[in-house]
Design an enzyme around this catalytic site. Structure first.
Site, PDB file in Angstrom:
ATOM      1  N   LYS A   1       0.828  -1.211   0.000  1.00 28.26           N
ATOM      2  CA  LYS A   1       0.000   0.000   0.000  1.00 28.26           C
ATOM      3  C   LYS A   1       0.861   1.259   0.000  1.00 28.26           C
ATOM      4  O   LYS A   1       0.569   2.232  -0.691  1.00 28.26           O
ATOM      5  CB  LYS A   1      -0.934  -0.006   1.214  1.00 28.26           C
ATOM      6  CG  LYS A   1      -2.132  -0.933   1.088  1.00 28.26           C
ATOM      7  CD  LYS A   1      -3.045  -0.752   2.275  1.00 28.26           C
ATOM      8  CE  LYS A   1      -4.357  -1.526   2.101  1.00 28.26           C
ATOM      9  NZ  LYS A   1      -4.173  -2.960   2.096  1.00 28.26           N
TER      10      LYS A   1
ATOM     11  N   GLU B   1      -3.082   6.594   8.157  1.00 23.97           N
ATOM     12  CA  GLU B   1      -3.703   7.632   7.345  1.00 23.97           C
ATOM     13  C   GLU B   1      -4.791   8.366   8.129  1.00 23.97           C
ATOM     14  O   GLU B   1      -5.382   7.808   9.066  1.00 23.97           O
ATOM     15  CB  GLU B   1      -4.368   7.028   6.100  1.00 23.97           C
ATOM     16  CG  GLU B   1      -3.400   6.457   5.098  1.00 23.97           C
ATOM     17  CD  GLU B   1      -4.126   5.883   3.891  1.00 23.97           C
ATOM     18  OE1 GLU B   1      -3.463   5.743   2.855  1.00 23.97           O
ATOM     19  OE2 GLU B   1      -5.331   5.562   3.990  1.00 23.97           O
TER      20      GLU B   1
ATOM     21  N   HIS C   1     -14.887  -2.761   7.963  1.00 24.34           N
ATOM     22  CA  HIS C   1     -14.071  -2.510   6.772  1.00 24.34           C
ATOM     23  C   HIS C   1     -14.220  -3.593   5.712  1.00 24.34           C
ATOM     24  O   HIS C   1     -13.393  -3.672   4.803  1.00 24.34           O
ATOM     25  CB  HIS C   1     -12.588  -2.352   7.145  1.00 24.34           C
ATOM     26  CG  HIS C   1     -12.350  -1.325   8.201  1.00 24.34           C
ATOM     27  ND1 HIS C   1     -12.627   0.009   8.025  1.00 24.34           N
ATOM     28  CD2 HIS C   1     -11.883  -1.443   9.474  1.00 24.34           C
ATOM     29  CE1 HIS C   1     -12.324   0.676   9.129  1.00 24.34           C
ATOM     30  NE2 HIS C   1     -11.884  -0.180  10.026  1.00 24.34           N
TER      31      HIS C   1
ATOM     32  N   ARG D   1      -6.198  -8.096  -9.124  1.00 22.71           N
ATOM     33  CA  ARG D   1      -6.932  -9.361  -9.308  1.00 22.71           C
ATOM     34  C   ARG D   1      -8.379  -9.035  -9.655  1.00 22.71           C
ATOM     35  O   ARG D   1      -8.777  -7.877  -9.669  1.00 22.71           O
ATOM     36  CB  ARG D   1      -6.897 -10.177  -8.017  1.00 22.71           C
ATOM     37  CG  ARG D   1      -7.403  -9.381  -6.809  1.00 22.71           C
ATOM     38  CD  ARG D   1      -7.568 -10.226  -5.574  1.00 22.71           C
ATOM     39  NE  ARG D   1      -7.740  -9.440  -4.356  1.00 22.71           N
ATOM     40  CZ  ARG D   1      -8.860  -8.864  -3.961  1.00 22.71           C
ATOM     41  NH1 ARG D   1      -9.943  -8.962  -4.725  1.00 22.71           N
ATOM     42  NH2 ARG D   1      -8.926  -8.185  -2.828  1.00 22.71           N
TER      43      ARG D   1
END
Length: 670
Positions: free
Chosen positions: A116, A200, A235, A297
């Protein structure tokens, strides 16, 4: 095109790939663990190869076993599905070295997007907007805590190599940062073999919008528009849709262009998804967008894109991996109508969405066609295992506009029947009826804000539910009596029937149902001329019914006709109504009459799993709510907390131990 491919996956996605391969005349090879020997993907494939024990790390995640299966069967290519090895660059390289095609992007592209933090660096250079945060290599806990202070709370800690909602923690208070970081790292290491994280700023009222991209080996790249995946719990996505509500043509074009350029920048080939966080304005319209990650993917939710574009993305994958060009150019791709996908899981929404395991004693889905599609890897009688993701099926609905498509989805869910384990069916139906969702006012916090309405507390059965359960029991007994009579020496004997007639008596049948610790003694009194008067503490109704060959009950209750299913699972009776599922027990008061409840003070495991952390020891005094240990099951961490204040008399398990559902984890002093 390939002659034979191997699918390095299981369950729903393996079955999905097999269907397209069969349509194209491509032979398929399945792989399976001990737990999946009789699984649907094994039965559907042309060949199947055993690759090891149930644990994924010993079977589906072992590259050498997949390569050996390819050699044994002559498979020319491997489709990785999603999860498992689908985003493993080492696996892609191993296939390339063995001369086997990978139905996915080059290893270099997986590497570029697999981290990430690394992906965000690439996007930053490409001038794609990023959420403020820290994406570097420094991983000292103290340093990360200072970065969180700099960014400003609330913050999101995310596994750098993560995906699927795993290895992610929302932190709203600096005091809880250290514990959240440790938990995130444990889950990241267990799920991805890498405990590196990034931090973040948490965007308030965020929407999760992703762009489906596709590229070929000849330099062409397109996008197939967006999907809104904002309806999430912990999430993880729950319901996805395409197109996104309130999406303007201008914003769609900007996000599509950014996603396509990102794919070109890393030499991408095949199907991929560029995910963005989009700020939601007060009126529900999307505002600024920020790059979040790229999934290299096929996504779980790809069917909604297929429904609105009319394209088979797995067919595209096979064609591109075989060296073909993209079937369409950007200006040839159109959005037609609206589509939703709901993820039907074996989980308990009322118990913090804990996964559920067990046998699907009943599993029926609506008729499929132009408007409804069901993607599943299980059938009635199969078992949802502790070893893998608890998905039962994906319920997909399409229609000309959003309102009609949502109505289709709700009806399809109402016609879905699940018994034998706990599912999120009722929760999904409630979501479809949420006013904010129906109006398109969607963000990732919707479920959390409306939890009490979406997951109502357990309520006792009303008179109709009791009557339906009773009528089903009576009709099932009548059918069994008739079957035995037909097999006996005198099928016309009056003693070989079970209906209401009795000499000099008005017949009745006594039943006792139970929910929780309350009994519902029920008297079913036969009414001359047909039917029953059914009385219980919930009330008295009149009714009659017939059972059809599919096990559905066609009942008339107080003059109102309805068709429902009452599934028997042991002594449990699962009454499946269109909007609500009720579970009650057919209770024999004499069963367990000598048992006592001594108040043992034991805290039991809610599911089978592995203990990954223990925070207490024998003799510790704990307060209600204190974390005692962490149990990992179905690839998720679950905190086992003290239900009351007390002193621990025993701690029965340590880190690394496997536990079965229902075993005592700790014991409290009396």
């Amino acid at each position: 095109m390939f002659d034979k491919i191997l699918i390095a996956n299981r369950g729903e996605i393996a079955c999905r790939v097999i269907r397209t391969a069969r349509k194209l005349g491509v032979r398929t090879v399945a792989v399976y663990s001990d737990a999946d020997a009789a699984a649907q993907h094994v039965l559907m494939a042309d060949e199947a190869v055993h690759i090891g024990p149930p644990a994924a790390r010993d079977s589906y995640l072992v590259t050498d076993k997949i390569l050996e299966a390819c050699r044994r069967t002559g498979a020319q290519a491997v489709h990785p599905g999603y999860g498992f090895l689908s985003e493993n660059a080492g696996f892609a390289r191993a296939l390339e070295q063995a001369g086997i095609a990978f139905i996915g992007p080059p290893a270099s592209a997986i590497d570029a997007m697999g981290s990430k933090s690394g992906a965000k660096s690439i996007m930053e250079k490409a001038n794609v907007p990023l959420v403020p945060g820290y994406h570097g290599d420094e991983q000292d806990a103290g340093f990360l805590a200072k970065e969180a202070d700099r960014i400003g709370y609330p913050v999101l800690i995310k596994a750098s190599a993560g995906g699927g909602g795993k290895g992610m923690r929302l932190v709203e208070d600096p005091a809880t940062f250290a514990d959240a970081l440790a938990s995130c790292r444990r889950e990241a290491a267990a799920s991805f073999g890498d405990d590196k994280v990034l931090v973040e700023r948490f965007v308030t009222r965020p929407r999760h919008i992703e762009i489906q991209v596709f590229a070929d080996s000849q330099g062409n790249a397109v996008h197939l528009f967006e999907r809104d995946c904002s309806l999430q719990r912990r999430h993880q996505k729950v319901i996805e849709e395409s197109p996104a509500p309130f999406m303007s043509a201008d914003l769609r074009a900007k996000m599509g262009a950014a996603a396509t350029e990102a794919a070109k920048a890393i030499g991408y080939v095949g199907a991929g998804t560029v995910e963005f966080i989009v700020e939601s304005r007060e009126d529900g319209t999307p505002g600024e967008f920020f790059f979040m990650e790229m999934n290299t993917r096929l996504q779980v939710e790809h069917p909604v894109t297929e429904m609105v574009t009319g394209q088979d993305l797995v067919e595209w994958q096979l064609s591109v991996a075989a060296g073909g060009a993209l079937p369409l150019q950007q200006d040839q791709i159109r959005i037609d109508g609206h589509a939703f996908e709901a993820r039907l899981y074996a989980e308990d929404p009322a118990n913090d969405f804990l996964p559920s395991t067990g046998r699907l004693a009943r599993f029926r889905t609506p008729e499929t066609g132009e408007h409804v599609r069901i993607d599943s890897g299980v059938v009635e009688g199969d078992t949802v295992s502790v070893h893998y993701d608890p998905m039962i099926a994906k319920v997909i609905a399409w229609d000309r506009d959003r309102g009609a498509a949502l109505q289709r989805l709700r009806r399809a869910l109402e016609e879905t029947e699940v018994a034998g384990l706990t599912s999120n069916r009722d929760f999904l139906i409630a979501l479809c009826g949420d006013e904010g969702f129906a109006a398109g006012q969607v963000d990732t916090g919707l479920i959390g804000r409306n939890r009490d309405d979406l997951i109502p507390g357990e309520e006792g059965p009303d008179a109709t539910v009791i009557a339906l359960a009773a009528l089903n029991e009576l009709k099932a007994r009548e059918a069994e009596t008739a079957r035995r009579a037909a097999a006996g020496s005198d099928p016309y004997s009056p003693w070989s029937v079970l209906h209401g007639w009795r000499l000099n008596d008005i017949s009745h049948v006594d039943l006792v149902f139970r929910q929780g610790d309350r009994d519902y003694p029920t008297v079913c009194k036969y009414v001359p001329g047909g039917g029953y008067e059914i009385s219980s503490p919930a009330g008295t109704v009149s009714g009659d019914a017939e059972l059809d060959a599919e096990g559905r009950l066609h009942a008339i209750i107080d003059g109102t006709r309805q068709t429902v299913t009452v599934a028997g699972v042991g002594q449990e009776r699962v009454v499946i109504l269109p909007r609500r599922t009720h579970r009650i027990q057919l209770h024999d008061p004499m069963l367990g009459a000598g048992d006592t409840d001594g108040g043992s003070g034991k805290l039991t495991a809610p599911m089978p799993g592995k203990v990954t952390a223990v925070f207490v020891k024998k003799g510790d005094k704990v307060e209600a709510g204190k974390a005692l240990m962490i149990l990992e099951a179905m690839k998720m961490e679950h905190t086992i907390a003290a239900p009351v204040d007390g002193t621990l008399a025993e701690v029965h398990f340590q880190e690394g131990d496997q536990v079965d559902e229902g075993v005592a984890l700790v014991a409290f002093e009396e």
